[in-house]
Design an enzyme around this catalytic site. Structure first.
Site, PDB file in Angstrom:
ATOM      1  N   LYS A 230       0.842  -1.108  -0.028  1.00  0.00           N
ATOM      2  CA  LYS A 230       0.039   0.045   0.062  1.00  0.00           C
ATOM      3  C   LYS A 230       0.940   1.277   0.095  1.00  0.00           C
ATOM      4  CE  LYS A 230      -1.757   1.549   4.083  1.00  0.00           C
ATOM      5  NZ  LYS A 230      -1.529   3.106   4.241  1.00  0.00           N
ATOM      6  N   ASN A 231       1.863   1.524   0.998  1.00  0.00           N
ATOM      7  CA  ASN A 231       2.404   2.377   1.115  1.00  0.00           C
ATOM      8  C   ASN A 231       3.546   2.899   0.064  1.00  0.00           C
ATOM      9  OD1 ASN A 231       1.069   3.131   3.411  1.00  0.00           O
ATOM     10  ND2 ASN A 231       2.914   2.581   4.928  1.00  0.00           N
TER      11      ASN A 231
ATOM     12  N   CYS B  84      -5.008  12.349  13.266  1.00  0.00           N
ATOM     13  CA  CYS B  84      -5.425  10.941  12.806  1.00  0.00           C
ATOM     14  C   CYS B  84      -6.296  10.289  14.242  1.00  0.00           C
ATOM     15  CB  CYS B  84      -4.165  10.137  13.003  1.00  0.00           C
ATOM     16  SG  CYS B  84      -4.145   8.899  11.288  1.00  0.00           S
TER      17      CYS B  84
ATOM     18  N   ARG C 294      -0.778  14.544  13.220  1.00  0.00           N
ATOM     19  CA  ARG C 294       0.457  14.097  12.325  1.00  0.00           C
ATOM     20  C   ARG C 294       0.791  15.046  11.647  1.00  0.00           C
ATOM     21  NH1 ARG C 294      -1.211   8.317   9.943  1.00  0.00           N
ATOM     22  NH2 ARG C 294       0.911   8.415   8.813  1.00  0.00           N
TER      23      ARG C 294
ATOM     24  N   ASP D 212       3.946   0.086  12.044  1.00  0.00           N
ATOM     25  CA  ASP D 212       2.845  -0.417  11.765  1.00  0.00           C
ATOM     26  C   ASP D 212       2.797  -1.823  12.015  1.00  0.00           C
ATOM     27  OD1 ASP D 212       2.228   1.922  10.375  1.00  0.00           O
ATOM     28  OD2 ASP D 212       2.761   1.505   8.512  1.00  0.00           O
TER      29      ASP D 212
ATOM     30  N   ARG E 238      -8.688  -0.409   3.833  1.00  0.00           N
ATOM     31  CA  ARG E 238      -7.966   0.566   3.433  1.00  0.00           C
ATOM     32  C   ARG E 238      -6.507  -0.081   3.000  1.00  0.00           C
ATOM     33  NH1 ARG E 238      -6.405   5.128   7.213  1.00  0.00           N
ATOM     34  NH2 ARG E 238      -4.811   5.433   5.460  1.00  0.00           N
TER      35      ARG E 238
HETATM   36  C1  UD1 Z   1       4.374   6.541   6.942  1.00  0.00           C
HETATM   37  C2  UD1 Z   1       3.435   5.521   6.428  1.00  0.00           C
HETATM   38  C3  UD1 Z   1       2.758   5.079   7.900  1.00  0.00           C
HETATM   39  C4  UD1 Z   1       3.917   4.665   8.638  1.00  0.00           C
HETATM   40  C5  UD1 Z   1       4.591   5.964   9.005  1.00  0.00           C
HETATM   41  C6  UD1 Z   1       5.971   5.607   9.932  1.00  0.00           C
HETATM   42  C7  UD1 Z   1       2.847   6.014   4.147  1.00  0.00           C
HETATM   43  C8  UD1 Z   1       1.682   6.241   3.209  1.00  0.00           C
HETATM   44  N1  UD1 Z   1       2.617   5.892   5.555  1.00  0.00           N
HETATM   45  O1  UD1 Z   1       3.390   7.780   7.316  1.00  0.00           O
HETATM   46  O2  UD1 Z   1       2.006   3.859   7.629  1.00  0.00           O
HETATM   47  O3  UD1 Z   1       3.032   4.439  10.020  1.00  0.00           O
HETATM   48  O4  UD1 Z   1       5.227   6.351   7.624  1.00  0.00           O
HETATM   49  O5  UD1 Z   1       6.591   4.463   9.456  1.00  0.00           O
HETATM   50  O6  UD1 Z   1       3.505   5.648   3.636  1.00  0.00           O
HETATM   51  N2  UD1 Z   1       6.487  14.076  11.500  1.00  0.00           N
HETATM   52  C9  UD1 Z   1       6.795  15.420  11.973  1.00  0.00           C
HETATM   53  N3  UD1 Z   1       6.591  16.279  10.658  1.00  0.00           N
HETATM   54  C10 UD1 Z   1       6.406  15.899   9.649  1.00  0.00           C
HETATM   55  C11 UD1 Z   1       6.120  14.560   9.065  1.00  0.00           C
HETATM   56  C12 UD1 Z   1       6.175  13.765  10.042  1.00  0.00           C
HETATM   57  O7  UD1 Z   1       7.023  15.679  12.915  1.00  0.00           O
HETATM   58  O8  UD1 Z   1       6.065  16.915   8.712  1.00  0.00           O
HETATM   59  C13 UD1 Z   1       6.573  13.003  12.391  1.00  0.00           C
HETATM   60  C14 UD1 Z   1       5.343  12.324  12.817  1.00  0.00           C
HETATM   61  O9  UD1 Z   1       4.502  12.795  13.523  1.00  0.00           O
HETATM   62  C15 UD1 Z   1       6.153  10.866  13.232  1.00  0.00           C
HETATM   63  C16 UD1 Z   1       7.411  10.777  12.625  1.00  0.00           C
HETATM   64  O10 UD1 Z   1       7.604  12.121  12.067  1.00  0.00           O
HETATM   65  O11 UD1 Z   1       6.201  10.944  14.548  1.00  0.00           O
HETATM   66  C17 UD1 Z   1       7.378   9.924  11.183  1.00  0.00           C
HETATM   67  O12 UD1 Z   1       6.384  10.125  10.549  1.00  0.00           O
HETATM   68  P1  UD1 Z   1       6.437   9.614   8.825  1.00  0.00           P
HETATM   69  O13 UD1 Z   1       7.629   8.927   8.468  1.00  0.00           O
HETATM   70  O14 UD1 Z   1       6.352  11.186   8.137  1.00  0.00           O
HETATM   71  O15 UD1 Z   1       5.040   9.116   8.420  1.00  0.00           O
HETATM   72  P2  UD1 Z   1       4.135   9.351   7.411  1.00  0.00           P
HETATM   73  O16 UD1 Z   1       4.831   9.269   6.069  1.00  0.00           O
HETATM   74  O17 UD1 Z   1       3.010  10.017   7.484  1.00  0.00           O
END
Ligand code: UD1
Length: 422
Positions: free
Chosen positions: A22-23, A116, A121, A306, A398
């Site tokens: 998915k991701n 979420c 997030r 995850d 999903r």
């Molecule tokens: C992706 C995955 C999700 C997985 C996550 C962590 C997809 C579509 N989703 O989510 O399934 O659980 O990686 O492996 O690929 N953060 C910030 N600021 C930002 C962005 C992130 O502070 O602008 C923080 C988040 O709150 C979190 C950490 O960074 O604590 C990692 O999040 P991130 O790797 O960005 O997750 P996603 O890309 O949203």
């Protein structure tokens, strides 16, 4: 709303084949915004999130058609550069269109994703990275409004390793003028697969698979094809299900990449499960006694957040106490009260769950709250004595393709029924 009805306590036996990730799909699909033409994305899973991304790209003028597991994308005509709230609110990964749109069209209007079920997030790292590449970004009435003439390469250091921010900035940097360095880039396999896809479209990227990406911007890219990597989280979920299935369970998880599952293999081994890995499969035998094993989530190649909920479900029946810490998402424990309804003994303090193993779980009605929480409830239901109803399974749809059919083929008693409304 659909629910799953499970009669637990049956061993799982046989082979299950993992779908595309998915991701990975959710990153490959928006990358098609970067070049006009026809793309073919093989091994695309049939999931609600893929359908949501399809609708979003269609709303911008792209033509998409999924035949079995091949997704055909025609990005020759793009009518607008807007991602409206109605799509983004359904799926945070919609934010992935931001980088490609600014890079190729110099403008984008993308709804801000909300929080979420398990907490905030933020997208600050996505915006900071794109600003460094020269985008002017304003927030207007819940929308990110971005403009740029042509993006210019820059040095970017992410304070936190972020999958989404790395993907977004990477997709923008490939069309920027000059060189971009991304330090502390996410190394998740889904980012590696995105980078490889971009290279096949004509991008110049060094350091793929490492935390240090160097991108030499090009003037334009061309359409290309890709094969989506196997879903390591789906594979991991079935591996834990097999280990939880008790003596007599033996499951071959086929079509996966064991290299992406190293952390889980070690943890399952520590818990006493027998795990055999081949080049594209993992085989797990169920066990009578589950040893308590602490786990802490971390960025790849650490233990994935995850799989945190599924690991807690597993540890709920261990013969001792373990702790499970989530260092990525501090509040991601919505499944704990539901697992306790099935007879588990779990308490949460800050981002640490303390799991006191119990000899057996008992069936009950439980509620899905989010995607991975739902998976953990199914695993617990399969291991519990008697009947479990898992309500609101739309969360599962999903991210898990036909999970009930795959589990039925392994001998599980699980059926999808119409559930009551709330
Ligand atoms: C992706 C995955 C999700 C997985 C996550 C962590 C997809 C579509 N989703 O989510 O399934 O659980 O990686 O492996 O690929 N953060 C910030 N600021 C930002 C962005 C992130 O502070 O602008 C923080 C988040 O709150 C979190 C950490 O960074 O604590 C990692 O999040 P991130 O790797 O960005 O997750 P996603 O890309 O949203």
């Amino acid at each position: 709303m659909d629910k799953f009805v499970i009669q637990g306590g049956r061993p799982l036996r046989g082979t299950v084949t993992v779908s595309g990730a998915k991701n990975a799909s959710l990153a490959l699909m928006p990358a098609t915004l970067l070049a006009p033409g026809r793309f073919m994305l093989r091994n695309t899973p049939k999931l609600r999130d893929v359908a949501t991304m399809t609708r979003l790209l269609e709303s911008m003028g792209l033509a998409l058609e999924q035949k079995d597991h091949t997704l055909f994308v025609d990005s020759s005509h793009i009518a607008n550069q807007e991602a409206p709230y109605e799509h983004v609110k359904k799926m945070r990964a919609s934010i992935y269109v931001l980088g490609p749109l600014i890079a190729r069209f110099g403008r984008a209007r993308v709804s801000l994703p909300g929080g979420c079920a398990w907490g905030p997030r933020p997208v600050n790292l996505h915006l900071e990275g794109l600003r460094k590449l020269g985008a002017q970004i304003d927030l207007e009435s819940g929308y990110i409004v971005a403009k740029a003439a042509r993006l210019a390469g820059a040095r970017i250091l992410f304070d936190i390793s972020s999958v989404g921010a790395t993907g977004n900035v990477l997709m923008a940097a490939v069309l920027a003028k000059g060189t971009t360095l991304i330090e502390n880039a996410a190394m998740e396999p889904e980012i590696t697969s995105l980078a490889e896809f971009l290279v096949s479209m004509g991008a110049k990227i060094d350091g793929i698979g490492t935390a240090h990406l160097e991108i030499e911007g090009v003037d334009d890219l061309h359409a290309a094809d890709a094969t989506t990597i196997p879903d390591r989280i789906e594979a991991g979920t079935f591996m834990i299900a097999a280990a939880m299935g008790g003596k007599g369970s033996n499951v071959r998880i086929a079509g996966c990449n064991p290299k992406h599952l190293g952390a889980l293999v070690v943890k399952l081994d520590d818990a006493g499960a027998t795990v055999r890995t081949g080049s594209d499969y993992v085989e797990v035998d169920g066990q009578e006694e589950i040893r308590p094993v602490n786990a802490a989530t971390a960025i790849y190649p650490g233990f994935p957040t995850d799989l945190q909920a599924q690991w807690i479900a597993f540890m709920a029946r261990a013969n001792g106490t373990s702790t499970v810490t989530d260092t990525i998402y501090f509040d991601r424990f919505m499944h704990v009260p539901e697992l306790n309804r099935l007879g588990a003994n779990i308490s949460v303090k800050e981002n640490i769950a303390t799991v006191v193993g119990v000899p057996g779980l008992r069936g009950a009605k439980v509620m899905s709250t989010d995607l991975r929480a739902s998976a953990s409830l199914i695993l617990a239901g399969l291991a519990a004595e008697g009947r479990t109803e898992v309500l609101r399974v739309y969360h599962l749809d999903r991210g898990y393709e036909s999970i009930e059919k795959k589990l039925q083929a392994l001998g599980a008693s699980i059926t999808r029924e119409r559930g009551e409304e709330f």
